[in-house]
Design a protein around this motif. Sequence first.
Motif, PDB file in Angstrom:
ATOM      1  N   CYS A 231      -3.333  -0.707  -4.979  1.00  0.00           N
ATOM      2  CA  CYS A 231      -1.877  -0.850  -4.957  1.00  0.00           C
ATOM      3  C   CYS A 231      -1.388  -1.092  -3.534  1.00  0.00           C
ATOM      4  CB  CYS A 231      -1.220   0.427  -5.483  1.00  0.00           C
ATOM      5  SG  CYS A 231      -0.723   0.269  -7.201  1.00  0.00           S
ATOM      6  N   GLY A 232      -1.912  -0.285  -2.606  1.00  0.00           N
ATOM      7  CA  GLY A 232      -1.487  -0.411  -1.234  1.00  0.00           C
ATOM      8  C   GLY A 232      -1.849  -1.741  -0.617  1.00  0.00           C
ATOM      9  N   ALA A 233      -3.009  -2.266  -1.014  1.00  0.00           N
ATOM     10  CA  ALA A 233      -3.448  -3.548  -0.464  1.00  0.00           C
ATOM     11  C   ALA A 233      -2.576  -4.697  -0.953  1.00  0.00           C
ATOM     12  CB  ALA A 233      -4.900  -3.806  -0.832  1.00  0.00           C
ATOM     13  N   LEU A 234      -2.062  -4.572  -2.141  1.00  0.00           N
ATOM     14  CA  LEU A 234      -1.268  -5.659  -2.713  1.00  0.00           C
ATOM     15  C   LEU A 234       0.212  -5.558  -2.367  1.00  0.00           C
ATOM     16  CD1 LEU A 234      -2.869  -5.850  -6.284  1.00  0.00           C
ATOM     17  CD2 LEU A 234      -3.019  -7.587  -4.490  1.00  0.00           C
ATOM     18  N   ALA A 235       0.683  -4.330  -2.053  1.00  0.00           N
ATOM     19  CA  ALA A 235       2.129  -4.137  -1.862  1.00  0.00           C
ATOM     20  C   ALA A 235       2.449  -3.910  -0.388  1.00  0.00           C
ATOM     21  CB  ALA A 235       2.605  -2.938  -2.683  1.00  0.00           C
ATOM     22  N   ASP A 236       3.716  -4.184  -0.013  1.00  0.00           N
ATOM     23  CA  ASP A 236       4.162  -3.864   1.336  1.00  0.00           C
ATOM     24  C   ASP A 236       4.560  -2.394   1.351  1.00  0.00           C
ATOM     25  OD1 ASP A 236       6.442  -3.732  -0.119  1.00  0.00           O
ATOM     26  OD2 ASP A 236       7.478  -5.370   0.902  1.00  0.00           O
TER      27      ASP A 236
END
Length: 551
Positions: A231-236
């Motif tokens: 999730c963190g890798a895909l989201a700002d």
Amino acid sequence: MLLELRVQNLLLIEDARVELTAGLNVLTGETGAGKTVLAHALDLLLGGRARSGIVRPGASEAYVEGIFELDRPLAAVLAERLPDDAEELILARRVGADGRTRAYLNGRSIPVAELRELAGGVLSFYGQHEHRRLMLAAAQLEILDGFCGPDQVRRRAECAEAWSRLREARAEHERLRELAGARERELDLLEFELAEIEGLELRVDERDELSAERERLRHLEALRSTALEACGALADEGGTGAGLAGAAAGLETLAGVDAALDPLTDRVVALSLEAQDLVSELRSYAEGLETDGDPGRLEAVEERLAGIARLERKHGGTVSLVLEHAERCSARRDELLGAEVAIVAAEQLMAGLGSAHAQACSELRGARAAAAPALSAAVCERLAGLAMADASFAILLGEAEPGPGGADAVVFEIAPNPGVPAAPLRESASGGELSRVMLALLGAATDGSRATLVFDEVDAGIGGQTARAVGEQLRTLAAGRQIVCITHLPQVASFAARHFTIVKDTTREPARTTVTRLDGAEVVSELVRMLGADDGDAAARRHAKELLRAA
């Protein structure tokens, strides 16, 4: 009527063809010439067992064929088994050197049992020792029933069917009684096994589902942390995926400026939307894992899987087999619980079938009681023509254990000479007397039958005037029907409508037997040989001619 008998590669016979006629057909020959081979050939046509070693040395198989006249009554009986254009009934048997046999009806392969059934209606064989069979109670009962007429065949069939059903009912009753005796212990075991299986409430696919759930529960923390990292890798920082979204917005401002850029803009826009969806679903997945974090759930899954594995080990290895075992246990439990009711029903069925069998036995007994005096009188009349005019013959009926043939015991009694008390055949009759009694019985019991009768030296043990009387009786019996008689007595042979001789040629290797029809002077020469004289013996030739004239 048997029109033609053909035998190939059967023991001494390489190839023989015998064309028979109505009336009395006689086959004679030296001892050991092969008369019994022809008898065995006829027995094979009747579905008899092929003895080992009967195929002629050097041949691959033996073949026996009988061509019978197909009259209208026989054609009607066999209508479904024969071609529409059939003019003859052809029964055949092949016996391989390896002992295997095949049976044929008009060229079509049939079971040996069917051949036996068909041949029994057109051919009856009485061997050298057949008179000894007269001593058996079963044979005497069979002869009496034959004299009773065709309705007795139906009665016996009905009695046999009733007996068979009664035996089946008795066997079922006994099985149910045994079942009831041991049912309490078996019921306890069945109830235990059913409770164990039903308690788990198994489903066929449950084991795989539980195994998958166990793996998820065992790696719960790793699954949650990995999902959140994704999730963190895909989201700002705000969780909106602004990097991809900003790129998409910038590219869209130049839409339509350069045709080469537009497809790339579309792909970036699609990636931005997909990234937002992935972020949302990964976050939901991670949140869902938090709710699955019940510390007791993994233990419960492990315990249920262990229970399933235990049942699988006990009852076949798979959940499906465990459930099938449960169905069998349930059916068996119902059977045991209903055993008492089934026993009562079986007893009622036995009573009804017992009454039906008793009724069938009564009908058989009535027919036998009515026929016995008539058969006794007919036998006495025929014995008078067989040099036993002073003999008395009686048929006694008694009770026997019920069975497929009824509940009657039949005893043939004879007093061969005046003043001698009557006694059962097996106790009082000599071999020669038994032969004559059998001939008289067969003549009386088969009167009106169209089947060909074959006698293989049933005249053994007699001679002189008695032999002549037997010949006369055979000729009388042959009136209106066909008889084939293998004999060693010139007195009997002299009555033949057609005479065949069987000669063995020992100059060949292996020896060969031929069958030849005799006419005129040839018949006289054969009778001279049977009288024990040389062909040139004038007295013997006169005697042979006198036998023929007297016949």
